[in-house]
Design a protein around this motif. Structure first.
Motif, short mmCIF file in Angstrom:
data_model
loop_
_atom_site.label_atom_id
_atom_site.label_comp_id
_atom_site.label_asym_id
_atom_site.label_seq_id
_atom_site.Cartn_x
_atom_site.Cartn_y
_atom_site.Cartn_z
N VAL A 1 17.85 24.44 34.18
CA VAL A 1 19.17 23.81 34.08
C VAL A 1 19.43 23.56 32.61
N THR A 2 20.65 23.18 32.29
CA THR A 2 21.01 22.94 30.90
C THR A 2 21.34 21.48 30.70
N ALA A 3 20.74 20.89 29.67
CA ALA A 3 21.11 19.55 29.23
C ALA A 3 22.22 19.71 28.21
N THR A 4 23.39 19.19 28.52
CA THR A 4 24.55 19.39 27.66
C THR A 4 24.74 18.29 26.63
N ALA A 5 24.07 17.16 26.79
CA ALA A 5 24.24 16.07 25.83
C ALA A 5 23.15 15.03 26.02
N VAL A 6 22.86 14.32 24.95
CA VAL A 6 22.01 13.14 24.99
C VAL A 6 22.77 12.05 24.25
N GLY A 7 22.83 10.87 24.82
CA GLY A 7 23.58 9.80 24.16
C GLY A 7 23.34 8.46 24.81
N GLY A 8 24.18 7.51 24.48
CA GLY A 8 24.08 6.18 25.05
C GLY A 8 23.58 5.16 24.04
N ASP A 9 23.90 3.90 24.29
CA ASP A 9 23.55 2.81 23.38
C ASP A 9 22.75 1.71 24.05
#
Length: 503
Positions: free
Chosen positions: A357-365
């Motif tokens: 599968v593809t991870a399209t983003a990493v983020g968050g605070d």
């Protein structure tokens, strides 16, 4: 009321919500024209709308076939509707050619101007700006008219609330309106008129609601997004002319997109599925091996692209908290898999070792404060335990005073009990069925059936020094609202939250 709004909005993906809001605004613009508030002419508007939607849809499907990827129809329709509001409806040949060029270039930018599956530039802005350079047509952003405000304002507020970008939108609006209003005051305009003019007759609101806060072109951290909003607000509002280009909303957005990309926007990463294991009767852990190292801070989430034939209307992208340590070879996520299982979760459960599968983003605070000496209280409701696992796996509890309050229905529903035992945190389990937690957990607050609500007094009894701790709360939106209120009632002064809408 807020809970009902959250429940309704969480049934829609961001794409679906934006598409519906823009579609309603397009219909509203046609009504305004019939009523005489707009004067384009119905034939021109209908032809313009058909051109924008038709060309972006067809060109997107053609390019997707060329690049051997699945087309994203909702995205193409959103782009078409944005261009409908950016360019003046007209039957003039050059105007029509300019709009057609903008539509095709906008679709092309999604594939040609991308890095590891992520947009570098907002497609509609890229198409409009490039079409303007040719001299065929120039974007007028005609949606910025007082007659549109009646539906434009609530539509924008819905989008900003759903995407959790209200603060970012506020920063941009405050910066850009302040600069424009200051110039108008210097020109002799009254304060009220100087504030009204940029809000009602310039594309500030449309720009911030549908363009600036587009998630695929934003940096991953909130402070970066707020800084970006301020910078773009300045570029948007300050007049300049460099000869070959002058200030325009689309150029301001492209500058912001480039800054976001350079500031650390993370591209797509292919993940090879390794295995899954049950954590509790209703939760499952999934393990993936990335093709390259994944950079993230403990507590952040990963967005996965999960293709499935029979979508449930929420799209193919889902976000999951990372439960593995940042230096681990494999990345893991914990997912609630109680029946009924959604289409996205069925796609996860159907994965076989070797699938990707593809991870399209990493983020968050939802990350712990940098000050290591500060004591914290981590409150987890059910699957809300997941963002804390990466923090504890990174050794957080060995360097600071950490109390974890874990709320679950029963002892078998306490996920990651072995990891919690080894974490070094003081763990308090509160089980709604009154059963006993694992022996290493120091406290279990037995409650009656139906379980009593955890209010401020009960929370303070469990964590007497809560006022001196920074509090983190994770769980479903309803649980988070209730627990945040309880924490405030118990005397907590600093509270950060992370809501799981459910997939």
């Amino acid at each position: 009321m807020i809970q009902q709004v959250d429940t309704s909005l969480n049934r829609l993906t961001m794409y679906r919500l934006v598409l519906w809001v823009l579609a309603v605004l397009a219909a509203y613009s046609l009504l305004l024209n019939v009523l005489g508030w707009l004067t384009f002419g119905i034939p021109e508007m209908l032809a313009h709308l058909a051109l924008c939607l038709g060309l972006t849809y067809v060109s997107n499907r053609g390019l997707a076939a060329l690049f051997h990827v699945r087309p994203h129809s909702e995205s193409s329709l959103i782009t078409g509707l944005l261009l409908y509001f950016l360019f003046w409806p007209s039957f003039k040949a050059l105007d029509v050619a300019g709009v057609a060029l903008a539509c095709v270039l906008a679709s092309a930018s999604k594939y040609a101007l991308a890095w590891r599956g992520r947009h570098i530039f907002n497609p509609a802005a890229a198409g409009a700006f490039t079409a303007g350079l040719t001299g065929l047509n120039i974007a007028t952003w005609w949606a910025a008219t007082p007659a549109m405000l009646f539906l434009l304002v609530p539509g924008i507020l819905l989008v900003l609330y759903r995407t959790r970008k209200v603060l970012m939108g506020t920063v941009f609006t405050a910066v850009s309106v302040s600069i424009v209003a200051t110039e108008l005051l210097r020109a002799g305009m009254t304060l009220g008129a100087a504030l009204w003019q940029p809000l009602a007759q310039r594309p500030v609101l449309f720009f911030v609601g549908f363009m600036l806060t587009e998630p695929l072109t934003l940096p991953p951290r909130r402070w970066q997004q707020l800084a970006l909003a301020a910078v773009v607000g300045v570029v948007f509002a300050v007049p300049y002319n460099l000869g070959f280009v002058a200030n325009s909303p689309e150029l301001a957005l492209l500058v912001g997109n480039l800054l976001a990309f350079l500031a650390g926007q993370r591209g797509g990463i292919r993940l090879n599925f390794q295995e899954s294991r049950p954590l509790t009767p209703t939760t499952t852990e999934f393990s993936f091996r990335p093709e390259r190292a994944v950079r993230f801070a403990p507590g952040q989430y990963m967005e996965l692209h999960l293709p499935h034939a029979k979508s449930d209307g929420k799209g193919r992208r889902r976000v999951f908290s990372l439960t593995s340590a940042p230096d681990a070879r494999d990345v893991t996520i914990g997912v609630g898999t109680a029946e009924p299982v959604s289409a996205a979760k069925r796609a996860l459960l159907a994965l076989q070792p070797g699938d990707s599968v593809t991870a399209t983003a990493v983020g968050g605070d939802f990350v712990l404060p940098r000050r290591p000496a500060g004591p914290v209280l981590l409150v987890a409701a059910g699957i809300g335990i997941t963002p804390y696992l990466a923090q504890l796996a990174a050794g957080t509890a060995k360097n600071r005073d950490v109390v974890l309050l874990y709320l679950a229905k029963s002892a078998p529903e306490l996920a990651y009990a072995d990891a919690l035992e080894q974490s070094g945190a003081r763990v308090i389990a509160r089980l709604s069925d009154g059963s006993a937690p694992p022996s290493f957990m120091e406290d279990a607050c037995k409650v009656s059936r139906p379980p009593a609500r955890l209010d401020g007094a009960a929370l303070k009894e469990l964590v007497p020094d809560i006022a001196g701790r920074e509090v983190f709360v994770s769980g479903s939106p309803a649980s988070v609202r209730s627990l945040r209120a309880a924490a405030r009632g118990a005397g907590a002064r600093r509270i950060r939250t992370d809501s799981f809408a459910g997939y």
